[in-house]
Design an enzyme around this catalytic site. Structure first.
Site, short mmCIF file in Angstrom:
data_model
loop_
_atom_site.label_atom_id
_atom_site.label_comp_id
_atom_site.label_asym_id
_atom_site.label_seq_id
_atom_site.Cartn_x
_atom_site.Cartn_y
_atom_site.Cartn_z
N CYS A 170 -1.18 -6.21 -3.10
CA CYS A 170 -0.75 -4.94 -3.67
C CYS A 170 0.72 -4.62 -3.41
O CYS A 170 1.24 -3.63 -3.93
CB CYS A 170 -1.64 -3.81 -3.14
SG CYS A 170 -3.40 -4.17 -3.32
N HIS A 301 2.59 4.47 -1.80
CA HIS A 301 1.49 3.57 -2.18
C HIS A 301 0.31 4.43 -2.63
O HIS A 301 -0.31 4.14 -3.65
CB HIS A 301 1.13 2.68 -1.00
CG HIS A 301 0.22 1.56 -1.36
ND1 HIS A 301 0.58 0.57 -2.25
CD2 HIS A 301 -1.05 1.26 -0.95
CE1 HIS A 301 -0.43 -0.29 -2.38
NE2 HIS A 301 -1.42 0.11 -1.60
N HIS A 335 -5.05 1.88 -9.47
CA HIS A 335 -4.43 0.85 -8.65
C HIS A 335 -4.40 -0.44 -9.45
O HIS A 335 -5.41 -1.13 -9.57
CB HIS A 335 -5.22 0.66 -7.36
CG HIS A 335 -4.48 -0.13 -6.32
ND1 HIS A 335 -3.49 -1.04 -6.64
CD2 HIS A 335 -4.57 -0.14 -4.96
CE1 HIS A 335 -3.01 -1.58 -5.54
NE2 HIS A 335 -3.65 -1.05 -4.51
#
Length: 410
Positions: A170, A301, A335
């Site tokens: 990620c 994030h 995400h």
């Protein structure tokens, strides 16, 4: 290569390509960010029977043939299709003639979490149901991570080029952008196409579901009632070049890449470490030549899980005496794994150019444990000079990118 009079090259972003669940292309993506559009819808990529909830942020209006002309789209998996399309968008957005682009030395660097796991899911299903003799050679050939970057090289007809696929999960988009920044800054290449791409797949959805981190309806970063992530997909590719190159061709400059920081603490397979993230932010500030008080907003994030948001907010408070507005575009696009920090970087570049902070949508009440101004639900108009983009990944891979509004003086 260093300029003997001026030191390393300054690196600027002149083109953006975005494949997202809230819009295709930079104009639609910008409109989605400004308006706080949500990409949430029921997942259709795989059979979700048996899951109590299965919302996600899929890209539903994407026709690869609109963007991929030299390569047969069927030879590319879905993530590679996203990557190639976003690269072509970025070159077109930069106003650089493709023939000119081909004459330049280039780096293509694409980050990913899953690569073509969607194809791997399908291959495993066929093998279990029908046996290995029924596996499709076409699907088997395209189910490799290298296609995310080599597909761009093939589609654009590049020859003087290095192609990398970076698998730091990620945080991979920021890693890829950092590699492009380094290569241009040191004079190793003239131009770079860097970012990240991933496609929704059963493997990753199921993994997060088993961890208990899939939200039943929407993603609510920093909200006291947040319930987890929504898996998403897409690609963000940035075209970067030296400031001298951009000036010479009269290019529009979205932002300057001031620097970045990386670290890997290997503290835990899935839980972020607050001290490690704080150190990564400090490294990024030092490398970029900025102080915490210079940062006008943070693109966090911000996954919407209980652990991530409290830990990330704690790290921010550790570094910043007075934290700036801190937002998460995952509230809008979910995400998107390897694409996440690349699309957030594109959002930061647009925010600098257009003078606004994107909102954190789906927000009702800020968790007091987070205690941040997350610009709830509506974009905020303001002049921005320096912005920070955080990316956290499994196993403690952290990457923090610093962008600045372009100014003539260094």
């Amino acid at each position: 290569m260093y300029d003997s009079d001026h030191g390393p090259r300054r690196v600027v972003i002149t083109g953006l390509g975005a494949v997202t669940s809230i819009g295709l292309g930079v104009t639609a993506f910008l409109d989605g960010l400004r308006s706080g559009r949500s990409g949430v819808k029921p997942i259709t990529a795989f059979d979700t029977t048996g899951f109590a909830h299965a919302n996600g942020c899929e890209v539903t209006d994407f026709d690869p043939a609109d963007w991929i002309h030299r390569v047969d789209p069927a030879e590319l998996g879905r993530a590679s299709q996203f990557s190639v399309a976003a690269a072509r968008m970025a070159v077109e957005d930069a106003g650089m003639d493709l023939a000119e682009f081909r004459r330049r030395s280039a780096l293509v660097s694409v980050g990913t979490t899953d690569a073509e796991s969607r194809d791997l899911d399908a291959l495993v299903g066929v093998q279990l149901e029908d046996g290995p003799e029924q596996l499709s050679p076409v699907v088997a050939r395209r189910a490799q991570a290298g296609r995310l970057s080599s597909g761009i090289v093939r589609e654009l007809g590049l020859t003087d080029v290095e192609a990398l696929t970076i698998p730091t999960a990620c945080a991979a988009g920021n890693y890829a952008i950092g590699s492009g920044y380094d290569a241009i800054r040191e004079g190793d290449v003239d131009v770079a196409l860097c970012g990240g791409a991933d496609a929704v797949c059963r493997k990753t959805f199921t993994g997060f579901y088993r961890l208990g981190t899939i939200a039943p309806e929407v993603c609510q970063p920093f909200d006291k009632d947040r319930k987890g992530i929504l898996t998403g997909e897409g690609a963000g590719i940035l075209l970067m070049e030296s400031l001298e190159s951009a000036r010479a061709r009269g290019a529009r400059i979205y932002a300057e890449v001031l620097g970045y920081g990386l670290n890997c603490d290997a503290h835990h397979p899935v839980a972020p470490d607050q001290d490690s993230l704080a150190r990564c932010m400090e490294v990024a500030h030092r490398n970029a030549g900025v102080k915490p008080e210079d940062i006008d907003f943070i693109s966090a994030h911000g996954t919407g899980t209980r652990a991530n948001d409290v830990t990330e907010a704690g790290a921010i408070r550790q570094v910043f005496d007075a934290p700036p507005p801190t937002i998460s575009i995952k509230s809008m696009i979910g995400h998107s794994m390897g694409a996440a920090s690349a699309l957030a970087s594109a959002a930061c570049a647009l925010a600098l150019t257009e003078g606004f902070i994107p909102p954190t949508i789906n927000h009702r009440e800020t968790d007091p444990e987070c205690g941040l101004d997350c610009v709830p639900n509506e974009a905020r108009a303001t002049e921005l000079n320096v912005v920070q983009n955080n990316a956290l990944a499994f196993a403690g891979n952290n990457a923090v990118l610093i962008l600045g509004r372009y100014r003539e003086a260094a």
